[in-house]
Design a protein around this motif. Structure first.
Motif, PDB file in Angstrom:
ATOM      1  N   SER A 210       9.396  55.022  -0.781  1.00 32.46           N
ATOM      2  CA  SER A 210       8.906  53.740  -1.283  1.00 32.46           C
ATOM      3  C   SER A 210       9.915  52.620  -1.012  1.00 32.46           C
ATOM      4  O   SER A 210      11.127  52.812  -1.125  1.00 32.46           O
ATOM      5  CB  SER A 210       8.657  53.829  -2.788  1.00 32.46           C
ATOM      6  OG  SER A 210       8.340  52.562  -3.324  1.00 32.46           O
ATOM      7  N   ASP A 243       7.597  60.595  -0.954  1.00 33.57           N
ATOM      8  CA  ASP A 243       6.323  60.515  -1.659  1.00 33.57           C
ATOM      9  C   ASP A 243       5.422  61.637  -1.145  1.00 33.57           C
ATOM     10  O   ASP A 243       5.024  61.634   0.021  1.00 33.57           O
ATOM     11  CB  ASP A 243       5.676  59.157  -1.388  1.00 33.57           C
ATOM     12  CG  ASP A 243       4.302  59.013  -2.042  1.00 33.57           C
ATOM     13  OD1 ASP A 243       3.835  59.966  -2.693  1.00 33.57           O
ATOM     14  OD2 ASP A 243       3.695  57.936  -1.887  1.00 33.57           O
ATOM     15  N   PRO A 244       5.086  62.611  -1.993  1.00 37.18           N
ATOM     16  CA  PRO A 244       4.285  63.753  -1.522  1.00 37.18           C
ATOM     17  C   PRO A 244       2.889  63.368  -1.052  1.00 37.18           C
ATOM     18  O   PRO A 244       2.248  64.113  -0.316  1.00 37.18           O
ATOM     19  CB  PRO A 244       4.221  64.671  -2.745  1.00 37.18           C
ATOM     20  CG  PRO A 244       4.462  63.776  -3.913  1.00 37.18           C
ATOM     21  CD  PRO A 244       5.404  62.713  -3.424  1.00 37.18           C
ATOM     22  N   ASN A 245       2.420  62.199  -1.462  1.00 39.12           N
ATOM     23  CA  ASN A 245       1.073  61.773  -1.072  1.00 39.12           C
ATOM     24  C   ASN A 245       1.044  60.994   0.236  1.00 39.12           C
ATOM     25  O   ASN A 245      -0.032  60.618   0.708  1.00 39.12           O
ATOM     26  CB  ASN A 245       0.470  60.911  -2.181  1.00 39.12           C
ATOM     27  CG  ASN A 245       0.318  61.668  -3.486  1.00 39.12           C
ATOM     28  OD1 ASN A 245      -0.127  62.803  -3.488  1.00 39.12           O
ATOM     29  ND2 ASN A 245       0.715  61.038  -4.583  1.00 39.12           N
ATOM     30  N   SER A 246       2.217  60.780   0.830  1.00 34.25           N
ATOM     31  CA  SER A 246       2.262  59.929   2.019  1.00 34.25           C
ATOM     32  C   SER A 246       2.127  60.711   3.315  1.00 34.25           C
ATOM     33  O   SER A 246       1.895  60.127   4.366  1.00 34.25           O
ATOM     34  CB  SER A 246       3.589  59.152   2.036  1.00 34.25           C
ATOM     35  OG  SER A 246       4.682  60.046   2.214  1.00 34.25           O
ATOM     36  N   ARG A 247       2.277  62.024   3.261  1.00 31.14           N
ATOM     37  CA  ARG A 247       2.284  62.824   4.484  1.00 31.14           C
ATOM     38  C   ARG A 247       1.195  63.883   4.421  1.00 31.14           C
ATOM     39  O   ARG A 247       0.692  64.213   3.344  1.00 31.14           O
ATOM     40  CB  ARG A 247       3.656  63.494   4.653  1.00 31.14           C
ATOM     41  CG  ARG A 247       3.995  64.408   3.488  1.00 31.14           C
ATOM     42  CD  ARG A 247       5.303  65.149   3.696  1.00 31.14           C
ATOM     43  NE  ARG A 247       5.601  65.907   2.489  1.00 31.14           N
ATOM     44  CZ  ARG A 247       6.520  65.545   1.593  1.00 31.14           C
ATOM     45  NH1 ARG A 247       7.217  64.459   1.775  1.00 31.14           N
ATOM     46  NH2 ARG A 247       6.721  66.274   0.512  1.00 31.14           N
ATOM     47  N   SER A 249      -0.643  67.256   3.936  1.00 33.23           N
ATOM     48  CA  SER A 249      -0.330  68.322   2.975  1.00 33.23           C
ATOM     49  C   SER A 249       0.153  69.593   3.651  1.00 33.23           C
ATOM     50  O   SER A 249       0.787  70.443   3.016  1.00 33.23           O
ATOM     51  CB  SER A 249      -1.565  68.638   2.127  1.00 33.23           C
ATOM     52  OG  SER A 249      -2.653  69.027   2.959  1.00 33.23           O
ATOM     53  N   PRO A 253       7.274  70.094   2.138  1.00 38.31           N
ATOM     54  CA  PRO A 253       8.047  69.050   1.464  1.00 38.31           C
ATOM     55  C   PRO A 253       9.417  69.524   0.983  1.00 38.31           C
ATOM     56  O   PRO A 253      10.227  68.719   0.535  1.00 38.31           O
ATOM     57  CB  PRO A 253       7.151  68.674   0.290  1.00 38.31           C
ATOM     58  CG  PRO A 253       6.468  69.966  -0.060  1.00 38.31           C
ATOM     59  CD  PRO A 253       6.274  70.701   1.248  1.00 38.31           C
TER      60      PRO A 253
END
Length: 531
Positions: A210, A243-247, A249, A253
Motif C-alpha cells: 500500500s 496485500d494478499p488481495n492484490s496478487r 491467489s 504469499p
C-alpha cells in the motif's frame, strides 16, 4: 562494534536477533537502546536519521511485556526499524519529505505500511533522511540531501552519496542503526541505495504494498519496499507488507518459505538483456572492474548448472536511453512528450494536492505545489528555491517548475504517455524478454548501476518487481550489486533465485567508514551551463 548486553549485534539478521530475544540474551528495550546509542555516535556524520521516535523505548517495553506473557505477534516482534520521511506516522514525529515547509502538519493516520509493521510488533525508531521530495524537485542536486536532515553520506565512504532517494533508509541499515528499514521507489529509489550501501532490497510490484499515507510522486509507479542485510530479511518484511488481495491467489504469499541455496540454480533459466543494458555496461570504461565482477558472477551462476541466454528488450531503442538513466527519454530521444517524466509530473502535481488537502492539520496552508514552490523561494537560504542560492540545489527547483506545467496540459497528453511507457516496458519490454523458446525464464539478470541505471528504470516504468543482491565494492570502497527482474507479482521467483545467488556471493561487505569527516556535496544529474 555494537554490543548489546555483551553480545555483538552488528550485522545480525532479523532471525538471529529474534533468536536472542527468544532466549532472553537481551530484550527489545536493550536492543532499541543499543541502536539509539549507535545513532548518537555515528549519525552526526552520516546523517541517515532525521529524527528519532520519542516513544521507541516505551513501545519496546510494552512488546517485552507481551513476550514475557507468551505473546509473540510475528517474526518481527520486538525488532526495531526506520521509515523514510515521506511515509506518514501519526505520533510525535513529523512527516515532511525532508523539507521545512511541512513542519507542523499532522497526518490523519499512520501510513498503511507503518500500521502493518506496528501490528506485527515492530518498534519504530524514527524517520530516515532522503533526497528532499524523493529527488523530485531538481534536475541537478546533491543526492541524499534534505534541508531537515542535511547531507546523508555513504557508510562505506562518507565522501560518496548512499544513493537516492531512499538514502537514509539504506545508509541506516548499512551503518547498523536498525534491523531493517522501509523506503519508497518511483524509479530507482530502492534499487540504487541498496546497490550503493551493500544491501538487499526488493522493489515490489506496484500495488502489492500500500502507498496510502505516503507523500506521492506518481501513483502508477510508486511502491514501498524493505531494505535488509539478506534476502531472508526482506522476505520476512515483505510478508507483513504485502496485500494478499492484490496478487493472484495461486502465488505463494509465504515469501520466507521460498529461500533457497545455490543448488536451486541447477536448471534455472535466466536472460541477460544485451542492447542498451549489458552492452552499455561492457562499454562503461569508468566501471570496468565492476562489470568484470558481474560477468564473473554470471559465469558462476552458469557453473551451478543454470542456463543464461542473451535476450533483448524489443523496445530497447525506443525507451532505453543510450547514455544512462533519463526519465525524459522516449521514442528514441530525450524530451519526448511520451516520456516517463510526462507521466510523473502530471501525477505528482495532482497527487500532491490531494495529499496536502487531506492532512489533519496544516497551519501554514501548504495545499498545492504552487505553495511549496513559493515557500522554497521565500526561504531560499534553507530551501534553495532560487537557482544559485543554495549549494545543494544549484538549479533551484527546476523540476517543480516543470511539474507546474501539468495543470495546463490535457488528460490526453498524460494518457498517451502512460500507455506508451507501459507498452514499451511491459509487452515490448520485460514480458517479451522473459519469453523464450525453452519456456518462460526465471528472471532477467541485470546490472544496477554499471549500465547507467537503465535496467532499473525499465522495471520502474513497467511497475514490475526487482531485487538487488550485493556483489562487491568498487575502487572507492562503494558497494555494487546485481539485479533480477520479473513480471508482475512474481516476487516469489525473485526471492527464490535472489537467495540462491546470495548463497553464491556470500555475506554482504561490511562498511568501512572511509573519509569519516567528509563535508562535500555529492552531486548527480547534469550541471547547469554557466553563463
Amino acid at each position: 562494534m555494537l554490543l548489546c548486553r555483551g553480545i555483538e549485534v552488528e550485522e545480525l539478521t532479523i532471525c538471529e536477533l529474534q533468536q536472542h530475544l527468544t532466549t532472553a540474551s537481551f530484550t527489545s528495550q536493550d536492543l532499541t537502546q543499543c541502536y539509539l546509542n549507535r545513532m548518537d555516535v555515528l549519525n552526526p556524520c552520516i546523517k541517515a536519521v532525521i529524527e528519532t521516535n520519542p516513544e521507541a523505548l516505551s513501545i519496546a517495553i510494552d512488546l517485552d511485556t507481551e513476550r514475557s506473557n507468551g505473546v509473540v505477534r510475528s517474526m518481527l516482534h520486538g525488532i526495531p526499524f526506520l521509515v523514510k520521511d515521506n511515509i506518514a506516522t501519526k505520533d510525535g514525529m513529523q512527516t515532511t519529505a525532508g523539507c521545512f515547509a511541512l513542519i507542523g502538519t499532522r497526518v490523519p493516520a499512520d501510513a498503511d505500511v507503518v500500521a502493518q509493521l506496528r501490528a506485527a510488533g515492530c518498534i519504530l525508531l524514527g524517520k530516515a533522511n532522503l533526497s528532499e521530495w524523493a529527488s523530485m524537485r531538481s534536475s541537478y542536486y546533491s543526492e541524499g540531501y534534505s534541508s531537515r536532515g542535511g547531507q546523508n553520506r555513504n557508510p562505506y565512504n562518507l565522501a560518496e552519496h548512499p544513493g537516492g532517494s531512499s538514502s537514509g533508509s539504506a545508509s541506516a541499515v548499512a551503518a547498523n542503526f536498525c534491523a531493517f528499514s522501509i523506503g519508497t521507489e518511483t524509479d530507482g529509489s530502492l534499487m540504487f541505495p541498496a546497490d550503493r550501501c551493500g544491501l538487499v532490497s526488493i522493489k515490489p510490484t506496484v500495488g502489492l504494498t500500500s502507498t496510502t499515507g505516503v507523500i506521492p510522486e506518481a501513483k502508477s509507479l510508486d511502491t514501498v519496499g524493505p531494505f535488509g542485510r539478506s534476502v531472508e530479511d526482506v522476505a520476512l518484511v515483505l510478508e507483513v507488507l504485502a496485500d494478499p488481495n492484490s496478487r493472484p491467489s495461486s502465488l505463494n504469499p509465504d515469501y520466507s518459505s521460498l529461500l533457497a541455496s545455490k543448488e536451486m540454480l541447477i536448471n534455472a533459466r535466466f536472460g541477460m538483456p544485451m542492447n542498451r543494458v549489458w552492452n552499455s555496461a561492457r562499454d562503461n570504461a569508468e566501471q570496468a572492474a565492476e562489470y568484470e565482477a558481474l560477468i564473473e558472477l554470471v559465469s558462476k551462476i552458469k557453473d551451478t548448472g543454470a542456463k543464461v541466454y542473451e535476450v533483448e528488450f524489443p523496445s530497447a531503442e525506443d525507451i532505453i536511453p543510450p547514455d544512462g538513466w533519463d526519465w525524459d527519454y522516449a521514442e528514441g530521444y530525450t524530451g519526448s512528450s511520451l516520456s516517463e517524466f510526462q507521466v510523473v509530473k502530471t501525477e505528482f502535481y495532482h497527487g500532491l494536492k490531494e495529499y496536502l488537502t487531506g492532512l489533519e492539520h496544516n497551519e501554514s496552508s501548504i495545499l498545492t505545489l504552487e505553495d511549496i514552490v513559493k515557500y522554497n523561494i521565500d526561504h531560499t537560504h534553507t530551501e534553495g528555491g532560487v537557482p544559485g542560492t543554495h549549494l545543494a540545489w544549484p538549479t533551484g527547483q527546476d523540476n517543480f517548475d516543470r511539474c507546474l506545467e501539468a495543470k495546463n496540459e490535457s488528460e490526453e497528453q498524460y494518457t498517451k504517455a502512460f500507455e506508451y511507457i507501459r507498452l514499451k516496458s511491459r509487452e515490448q519490454g520485460i514480458d517479451a524478454a522473459l519469453t523464450h523458446s525453452e519456456g518462460d525464464l526465471d528472471g532477467l539478470i541485470v546490472p544496477i548501476s554499471v549500465d547507467g541505471g537503465v535496467s532499473v528504470s525499465i522495471a520502474a516504468k513497467a511497475g514490475y518487481p526487482m531485487i538487488t543482491v550485493p556483489v562487491g565494492v568498487d575502487g572507492k570502497g562503494v558497494p555494487f550489486g546485481i539485479g533480477l527482474i520479473q513480471t508482475a507479482f512474481r516476487e516469489d521467483l525473485l526471492i527464490k533465485y535472489g537467495s540462491a545467488i546470495e548463497d553464491l556471493t556470500g555475506p554482504r561487505p561490511e562498511p568501512t567508514y572511509l573519509n569519516f569527516y567528509a563535508s562535500n556535496y555529492t552531486y548527480i544529474g547534469t550541471p547547469p551551463v554557466s553563463s
